[in-house]
Design an enzyme around this catalytic site. Sequence first.
Site, PDB file in Angstrom:
ATOM      1  N   ASN A   1      13.611  -2.466   6.979  1.00 41.09           N
ATOM      2  CA  ASN A   1      15.596  -3.363   7.524  1.00 41.09           C
ATOM      3  C   ASN A   1      15.190  -3.936   6.934  1.00 41.09           C
ATOM      4  OD1 ASN A   1      17.662  -3.271   8.924  1.00 41.09           O
ATOM      5  ND2 ASN A   1      16.577  -3.344  10.909  1.00 41.09           N
TER       6      ASN A   1
ATOM      7  N   LYS B   1      17.621  -5.670   7.090  1.00 40.16           N
ATOM      8  CA  LYS B   1      18.937  -6.831   7.905  1.00 40.16           C
ATOM      9  C   LYS B   1      19.795  -7.513   6.970  1.00 40.16           C
ATOM     10  CE  LYS B   1      15.962  -6.993  11.575  1.00 40.16           C
ATOM     11  NZ  LYS B   1      15.081  -7.799  12.930  1.00 40.16           N
TER      12      LYS B   1
ATOM     13  N   HIS C   1      20.515  -0.314  16.865  1.00 45.92           N
ATOM     14  CA  HIS C   1      19.039  -1.891  16.800  1.00 45.92           C
ATOM     15  C   HIS C   1      19.540  -2.385  17.893  1.00 45.92           C
ATOM     16  CE1 HIS C   1      17.350  -4.982  14.932  1.00 45.92           C
ATOM     17  NE2 HIS C   1      16.763  -4.252  14.139  1.00 45.92           N
TER      18      HIS C   1
ATOM     19  N   GLU D   1      19.844  -5.494  18.199  1.00 45.63           N
ATOM     20  CA  GLU D   1      20.927  -7.080  17.364  1.00 45.63           C
ATOM     21  C   GLU D   1      22.602  -6.419  17.352  1.00 45.63           C
ATOM     22  OE1 GLU D   1      19.099  -7.472  13.075  1.00 45.63           O
ATOM     23  OE2 GLU D   1      17.323  -8.199  15.277  1.00 45.63           O
TER      24      GLU D   1
ATOM     25  N   GLU E   1      11.301  -0.621  19.328  1.00 45.29           N
ATOM     26  CA  GLU E   1      11.747  -1.479  19.012  1.00 45.29           C
ATOM     27  C   GLU E   1      11.846  -3.060  20.329  1.00 45.29           C
ATOM     28  OE1 GLU E   1      12.353  -2.332  15.224  1.00 45.29           O
ATOM     29  OE2 GLU E   1      14.667  -2.634  15.826  1.00 45.29           O
TER      30      GLU E   1
ATOM     31  N   GLY F   1      11.266 -10.546  14.749  1.00 46.98           N
ATOM     32  CA  GLY F   1      11.462 -11.307  14.363  1.00 46.98           C
ATOM     33  C   GLY F   1      10.888 -12.252  15.060  1.00 46.98           C
TER      34      GLY F   1
ATOM     35  N   SER G   1       7.555  -7.309  14.521  1.00 46.54           N
ATOM     36  CA  SER G   1       6.757  -8.394  13.873  1.00 46.54           C
ATOM     37  C   SER G   1       5.707  -6.836  13.605  1.00 46.54           C
ATOM     38  CB  SER G   1       6.638  -9.369  14.771  1.00 46.54           C
ATOM     39  OG  SER G   1       7.504 -10.201  15.580  1.00 46.54           O
TER      40      SER G   1
HETATM   41  P1  PGA Z   1      10.872  -7.760  13.032  1.00 51.37           P
HETATM   42  O1  PGA Z   1      12.383  -6.361  12.366  1.00 51.37           O
HETATM   43  O2  PGA Z   1      10.017  -6.592  11.492  1.00 51.37           O
HETATM   44  O3  PGA Z   1      11.352  -9.277  11.867  1.00 51.37           O
HETATM   45  O4  PGA Z   1      10.151  -8.092  14.037  1.00 51.37           O
HETATM   46  C1  PGA Z   1      12.052  -5.308  12.862  1.00 51.37           C
HETATM   47  C2  PGA Z   1      13.549  -4.473  13.201  1.00 51.37           C
HETATM   48  O5  PGA Z   1      14.236  -5.759  13.712  1.00 51.37           O
HETATM   49  O6  PGA Z   1      13.850  -3.302  12.989  1.00 51.37           O
END
Ligand code: PGA
Length: 249
Positions: A11, A13, A96, A98, A167, A173, A211
């Site tokens: 992803n 982003k 997601h 976010e 998640e 992140g 992460s």
């Molecule tokens: P990350 O993000 O691996 O940077 O923690 C995962 C995601 O949000 O899909």
Amino acid sequence: MTTKKKLIAGNWKMNGGIAANDALVRAVVAGLKDAACTVAVCVPAPYLAQVQMLRHGTPLELGAQDVSSHEQGAFTGEVSAAMLKDFGVRYAIVGHSERRRYHGETDQLVADKAKAALAHGITPIVCVGETLAEREAGHTEEVVKRQLAAVVHANGHCISEIVVAYEPVWAIGTGRTATPEQAQQVHAVLRAQLKAATEHAGRMPILYGGSMNAANAASLLAQPDIDGGLIGGASLKAADFLQIIAAAR
Ligand code: PGA
């Protein structure tokens, strides 16, 4: 269940650019030769055409990071499932955290987006996950079940065609990964929920995201109900992403 092919989805982003994408995709594709898993990259919409060309003739699958719940029409800024299909998109992330958090996406909207994707033969990667406050209050199961229930309810027998991604919001992140045991516990809950909805639950991929990196991927992916990963930060570096892919067998 453990022998099915795993899925590793990057992803990106809101990251990337023409030159950076070119270098990243070429490096990933070059390292995919002995990949035992399915690999996808979910890229920003403006770069779908570029990455579609770069992946042409390779095993790398293309994904989007969102999809409109609407078919077409006066929805400024939205991208429809039919449009994604035009660019060879196989997966679309929906719900997601976010988008739930910064764009107010509700469980119902996420369910409608999953439905729109499925109607066009695109596999929705449905994200669920609790915040730190919800975990600390002991509400993890209740939250993820509610989020998944909306998608199950809206999609009937098509539910067997989705991918689920657990998640935990507090792990995204942050460098703070769920332990394999913590993740497995929630994955088992989600698997049981899918089992109640479809006889195909055993073959449905449930990904872990938050992460995941080259160092922790193998132990997470060794869990019986973890069928792959949704990778943010580590998918932007070819070497890291390839190490995660190598761990998915
Ligand atoms: P990350 O993000 O691996 O940077 O923690 C995962 C995601 O949000 O899909």
